[in-house]
Write a protein that holds these residues in place. Structure first.
Motif: not given
Length: 427
Positions: A263-283, A285-288
């Motif tokens: 990781e270049v920056d774990p803070v930025e990595g955590a932000k990106v991972a949280s954003q991806i997780i949120g998008e996947l969870e939204g997707k 929920a939509s599929l569900n």
């Protein structure tokens, strides 16, 4: 034979002339010489008065004679000898004088458009002046002069002048005392001007010695200036080296952490991972929602439902992967297994790196300032009156020295007589 009236006239025989008595000296002369037999100096009661010389010599006692003898031995003889020595024996001495001062170059103000540096014409270092005085009159200077000049030949005896000459083979202490008598240095505290006055039996020798002393003094000032510059720069350079090593160490630790954590920056990595997780969870929920709607219209074994279930399963796996990466990272060698620990460690490393960078920047600024200050502390010897060449002898001060010897002997004799009478009166 008869007279005119018939009286006989008696003729007396001729009287022989009496011899003249010798002339007597006046009574005053007898009184002065003390040779009167007493007939001319009888008093009222018939007593003879003593002569003048006897009366003058009568009160003279042995102590008076001794005091007069000591005056002759302690005052007359030394003063006469010194006057004779100064007048006929003492050799002529020529002097060479020079004037110089220690100057420095000081840094100009930041807004000076005439240049970075300006010469401080009125600046001089008092301590450097005293250093030069001690150096000129020191044993080290005498050793340097002896290596380049034959002092015993320069100051050898001229005629019978043994007092002002240098005796060959003297120990270094006596030779140093003679050198200090021939070299005089005066220092004006207000202006910082130093005046060197050197005496020798030959005017050329005096000038050559003065030139040599000024050269050695200039070399000493340059050495002191270089040492001051080195001391100032050495401290600043050490600070820069320390800051540079600290910054290099901090950057190495940050790089090692990134190599391990991927990781270049774990803070930025955590932000990106949280954003991806949120998008996947939204997707997800939509599929569900789509799957629920499809089940009302299709059988459970229909291809549409199977596709939806497969998509939802993939999204769940991706979410689990992202959550796993967000929670423990990709590598197992990271000291902390949670994202908070990784962020804390990275922030500590980043803070150390940032502080090291600031310290390095400050050290570089200090080094530049030290360089400017070192240039401002540069000193040099400014000689504005070169060594002179005498045409007439100025030393010794024959009349003055003779008078000083006379006054000194007279003072010492007077003190001795006063001490004697003080002790006698108390006894």
């Amino acid at each position: 034979m008869d007279g005119a009236e018939g009286q006989p006239v008696r003729i007396d025989p001729p009287i022989a002339a009496k011899p003249k008595a010798p002339a007597k000296a006046p009574p005053n002369l007898h009184l002065l010489l003390g040779t009167d037999d007493g007939s001319a100096r009888k008093g009222v009661k018939g007593k003879a008065k003593p002569g003048l010389i006897k009366r003058l010599l009568k009160p003279v006692k042995w102590r008076h004679a001794i005091i007069a003898a000591t005056f002759a031995l302690c005052v007359v003889v030394p003063a006469s000898t010194a006057s004779f020595y100064m007048a006929f024996i003492a050799a002529d001495q020529y002097h060479s004088s020079a004037s110089f001062s220690v100057r420095s170059i000081e840094a100009a103000s930041a807004g000076d458009i005439l240049g970075i540096f300006s010469q401080a014409s009125g600046s001089s270092t008092v301590s450097d002046g005293f250093i030069l005085i001690d150096y000129i009159r020191s044993e080290e200077m005498l050793a340097d002069v002896s290596k380049n000049f034959d002092l015993e030949k320069m100051f050898a005896r001229r005629g019978g002048d043994f007092f002002f000459s240098l005796t060959p083979g003297l120990p270094i202490e006596d030779k140093l005392e003679y050198w200090r008598n021939m070299v005089a240095v005066s220092f004006d505290h207000a202006s910082g001007i130093m005046t060197l006055d050197l005496r020798a039996f030959d005017p050329n020798d005096a000038q050559n010695l003065t030139n040599f002393i000024i050269g050695r003094s200039e070399a000493l000032i340059n050495t002191l200036s270089d040492r001051a510059r080195e001391e100032i720069m050495r401290g600043a350079q050490q600070e820069v080296k320390f800051a540079e090593d600290r910054l290099l160490k901090a950057r190495t630790e940050v790089r090692q952490y990134r190599d391990v954590s991927q990781e270049v920056d774990p803070v930025e990595g955590a932000k990106v991972a949280s954003q991806i997780i949120g998008e996947l969870e939204g997707k997800l929920a939509s599929l569900n929602t789509t799957l629920t709607t499809a089940r009302t219209q299709m059988a459970e074994e229909s291809p549409r439902i199977k596709v939806l279930k497969a998509q939802m399963s993939s999204i769940r796996e991706q979410i689990a992967t992202e959550k796993e990466r967000l929670g423990s990272g990709a590598g197992n060698n990271v000291a902390s297994s949670d994202v908070a620990g990784r962020i804390e460690k990275f922030q500590n490393l980043a803070t150390e790196e940032e502080f090291a960078e600031k310290a390095y920047t400050a050290a570089m600024a200090s080094l530049e300032k030290a360089r400017i200050d070192a240039n401002g502390k540069e000193r040099y010897l400014a000689t504005f009156i070169r060594p002179t060449l005498s045409e007439e002898a100025q030393y010794p001060k024959r009349l003055l020295d003779s008078i000083l010897v006379l006054l000194g002997c007279l003072f010492a004799w007077s003190v001795g007589v006063m001490i004697y009478y003080n002790i006698r009166d108390r006894a």
